[in-house]
Scaffold this motif. Structure first.
Motif, PDB file in Angstrom:
ATOM      1  N   LYS A   1       0.837  -1.212   0.000  1.00  0.00           N
ATOM      2  CA  LYS A   1       0.000   0.000   0.000  1.00  0.00           C
ATOM      3  C   LYS A   1       0.867   1.255   0.000  1.00  0.00           C
ATOM      4  N   ARG A   2       1.899   1.237   0.835  1.00  0.00           N
ATOM      5  CA  ARG A   2       2.786   2.398   0.907  1.00  0.00           C
ATOM      6  C   ARG A   2       3.476   2.633  -0.436  1.00  0.00           C
ATOM      7  N   LEU A   3       3.975   1.571  -1.040  1.00  0.00           N
ATOM      8  CA  LEU A   3       4.647   1.706  -2.329  1.00  0.00           C
ATOM      9  C   LEU A   3       3.681   2.162  -3.427  1.00  0.00           C
ATOM     10  N   ASN A   4       2.441   1.691  -3.377  1.00  0.00           N
ATOM     11  CA  ASN A   4       1.449   2.137  -4.355  1.00  0.00           C
ATOM     12  C   ASN A   4       1.141   3.626  -4.192  1.00  0.00           C
ATOM     13  N   ARG A   5       1.040   4.089  -2.943  1.00  0.00           N
ATOM     14  CA  ARG A   5       0.813   5.526  -2.708  1.00  0.00           C
ATOM     15  C   ARG A   5       2.003   6.338  -3.214  1.00  0.00           C
ATOM     16  N   GLU A   6       3.205   5.853  -2.943  1.00  0.00           N
ATOM     17  CA  GLU A   6       4.406   6.541  -3.408  1.00  0.00           C
ATOM     18  C   GLU A   6       4.446   6.570  -4.937  1.00  0.00           C
ATOM     19  N   ASN A   7       4.090   5.466  -5.552  1.00  0.00           N
ATOM     20  CA  ASN A   7       4.051   5.383  -7.008  1.00  0.00           C
ATOM     21  C   ASN A   7       3.027   6.372  -7.574  1.00  0.00           C
ATOM     22  N   LEU A   8       1.873   6.449  -6.961  1.00  0.00           N
ATOM     23  CA  LEU A   8       0.830   7.379  -7.404  1.00  0.00           C
ATOM     24  C   LEU A   8       1.297   8.830  -7.278  1.00  0.00           C
ATOM     25  N   ASN A   9       1.954   9.139  -6.168  1.00  0.00           N
ATOM     26  CA  ASN A   9       2.459  10.506  -5.980  1.00  0.00           C
ATOM     27  C   ASN A   9       3.518  10.848  -7.030  1.00  0.00           C
TER      28      ASN A   9
END
Length: 85
Positions: A56-64
């Motif tokens: 989840k954290r990596l997906n949020r970082e990827n989205l940002n």
């Protein structure tokens, strides 16, 4: 007859005692196995949750990062359009 009867009673009592002891031992083994498997399941569940949180954290970082890239590309296109004018 009086000599055989105590032996028979003793054998029957020994058999039931052995049977009860074996049953109790089997129950303890089953309970220990259940507890061990339950502990292992909880451990694996915690590890899975940890990895899900990391995803989840990596997906949020990827989205940002994608948002920043789109914003950067948009600004770059505006500058190029202004320079072409």
């Amino acid at each position: 007859m009086t000599k055989v009867l105590p032996i028979v009673v003793s054998l029957i009592a020994s058999y039931f005692s052995f049977s009860l002891s074996r049953s109790k031992s089997d129950q303890e083994k089953a309970r220990d196995q259940y507890n061990r498997l339950n502990d292992e399941c909880e451990k694996v569940t915690q590890e899975r949750d940890k990895y899900y949180d990391e995803i989840k954290r990596l997906n949020r970082e990827n989205l940002n990062l994608k948002k920043k890239l789109l914003l950067h590309d948009s600004e770059k296109q505006q500058r190029e359009a202004e320079n072409d004018s």
